[in-house]
Design a protein around this motif. Structure first.
Motif, PDB file in Angstrom:
ATOM      1  N   ARG A 117       0.841  -1.206   0.000  1.00 28.96           N
ATOM      2  CA  ARG A 117       0.000   0.000   0.000  1.00 28.96           C
ATOM      3  C   ARG A 117       0.879   1.261   0.000  1.00 28.96           C
ATOM      4  O   ARG A 117       0.603   2.218  -0.714  1.00 28.96           O
ATOM      5  N   ALA A 118       1.955   1.270   0.778  1.00 26.85           N
ATOM      6  CA  ALA A 118       2.877   2.412   0.795  1.00 26.85           C
ATOM      7  C   ALA A 118       3.521   2.601  -0.577  1.00 26.85           C
ATOM      8  O   ALA A 118       3.683   3.733  -1.048  1.00 26.85           O
ATOM      9  N   ARG A 138       1.027   4.273  -2.881  1.00 26.88           N
ATOM     10  CA  ARG A 138       0.910   5.708  -2.582  1.00 26.88           C
ATOM     11  C   ARG A 138       2.087   6.488  -3.160  1.00 26.88           C
ATOM     12  O   ARG A 138       1.911   7.578  -3.711  1.00 26.88           O
ATOM     13  N   ARG A 139       3.295   5.936  -3.042  1.00 26.72           N
ATOM     14  CA  ARG A 139       4.465   6.599  -3.620  1.00 26.72           C
ATOM     15  C   ARG A 139       4.327   6.698  -5.137  1.00 26.72           C
ATOM     16  O   ARG A 139       4.657   7.733  -5.728  1.00 26.72           O
ATOM     17  N   ARG A 171       1.521   6.844  -6.886  1.00 31.89           N
ATOM     18  CA  ARG A 171       0.520   7.868  -7.209  1.00 31.89           C
ATOM     19  C   ARG A 171       1.081   9.263  -7.000  1.00 31.89           C
ATOM     20  O   ARG A 171       0.713  10.187  -7.715  1.00 31.89           O
ATOM     21  N   SER A 172       1.991   9.454  -6.056  1.00 35.37           N
ATOM     22  CA  SER A 172       2.573  10.783  -5.852  1.00 35.37           C
ATOM     23  C   SER A 172       3.541  11.142  -6.984  1.00 35.37           C
ATOM     24  O   SER A 172       3.719  12.310  -7.300  1.00 35.37           O
ATOM     25  N   ASP A 196      -4.988   1.749  -3.683  1.00 34.47           N
ATOM     26  CA  ASP A 196      -5.020   3.195  -3.486  1.00 34.47           C
ATOM     27  C   ASP A 196      -5.793   3.727  -4.691  1.00 34.47           C
ATOM     28  O   ASP A 196      -5.217   4.277  -5.628  1.00 34.47           O
ATOM     29  N   CYS A 250       7.455  -0.158 -10.187  1.00 35.63           N
ATOM     30  CA  CYS A 250       6.609  -0.435  -9.031  1.00 35.63           C
ATOM     31  C   CYS A 250       6.221  -1.918  -8.989  1.00 35.63           C
ATOM     32  O   CYS A 250       6.233  -2.543  -7.933  1.00 35.63           O
TER      33      CYS A 250
END
Length: 192
Positions: free
Chosen positions: A22-23, A26-27, A29-30, A51, A126
Motif C-alpha cells: 500500500r505504501a 501511494r508513492r 501515485r505521488s 489506493d 513499481c
C-alpha cells in the motif's frame, strides 16, 4: 478443505506485505499526478492492497483476473510466451496491468492525458518492487500443514467482455551478442 486451509494461511501472511505494498502504491501515485488509481491483486482476483478512491476494487480485481486468463490463453495460443503487461486505452483514459512477481498483478488507472512512456516506466518499476515484497513474504516457510496446491486457473475469462484497444506484451526474447564482441576483439575506435 485443503484449499480453505491454504487460503487461511495466505491471509495470515498477507497483512505484513499489504502495508508495504500500500505504501508503494501511494508513492507511485505521488510520482504520477495523472494516475487516478492503483491496486495490487493476487492472480486469483483478490485485492492485496489498493489506493484507488472511488473505484470498486473488488470488482476491478475480479475483472482483471478474468481478462488476464483470456490474455494468457491468447499468448499461449499464438506462441508469444508469458504476458508481462496489458494496456487498454478507453475514451476516458488508460488501464495498465503489469505482472508483479510470481502471483501478483499491479493494475493502474490513469487519465487520458497521462504520459504513457512515464506510466510504463513507473509501473514496471513499481511492479518489480511489489513482486519482490510479496514473493519474499511468500518465501517465509509456512506453518506445518498440508502441502500447497498448485495455483488455480481462472475459468471466468470465457465470460469476459472483449477489450477493444487492448495490447499485450510478452517478455522479450534473449538477444545474441554482437559477433565482433564475441570473437574477443574490441570495436574499432576513431580519433579526431
Amino acid at each position: 478443505m485443503i484449499r480453505a486451509l491454504r487460503q487461511r494461511s495466505e491471509r495470515k501472511q498477507r497483512p505484513a506485505a499489504e502495508a508495504e505494498v500500500r505504501a508503494e502504491l501511494r508513492r507511485l501515485r505521488s510520482r504520477l499526478p495523472r494516475l487516478t488509481g492503483a491496486l495490487a491483486t493476487c492472480a486469483d482476483g483478490t485485492v492485496l492492497a489498493d489506493d484507488a478512491p472511488g473505484v470498486a476494487t473488488e470488482k476491478a480485481a475480479e475483472l482483471t483476473s478474468a481478462v488476464l486468463a483470456a490474455v494468457l490463453r491468447l499468448a499461449d495460443g499464438t506462441g508469444r510466451g508469458t504476458p508481462c503487461e496489458l494496456v487498454v486505452r478507453g475514451e476516458s483514459g488508460y488501464l495498465a496491468t503489469y505482472a508483479a512477481g510470481r502471483s501478483t498483478v499491479l493494475t493502474l488507472l490513469a487519465e487520458d492525458g497521462v504520459n504513457l512512456g512515464r506510466l510504463h516506466l513507473e509501473g514496471r518499476r513499481c511492479a518489480a518492487r511489489i513482486g519482490e515484497l510479496v514473493d519474499r513474504q511468500a518465501a517465509v516457510p509456512p506453518a506445518p500443514g498440508p502441502a500447497p496446491l498448485p495455483p488455480a486457473t481462472a475459468t471466468a475469462a470465457a465470460t469476459a467482455p472483449g477489450a477493444a484497444g487492448a495490447t499485450a506484451t510478452t517478455a522479450p526474447a534473449p538477444t545474441r551478442a554482437h559477433p565482433s564482441r564475441t570473437a574477443g576483439t574490441a570495436a574499432p575506435t576513431t580519433h579526431s
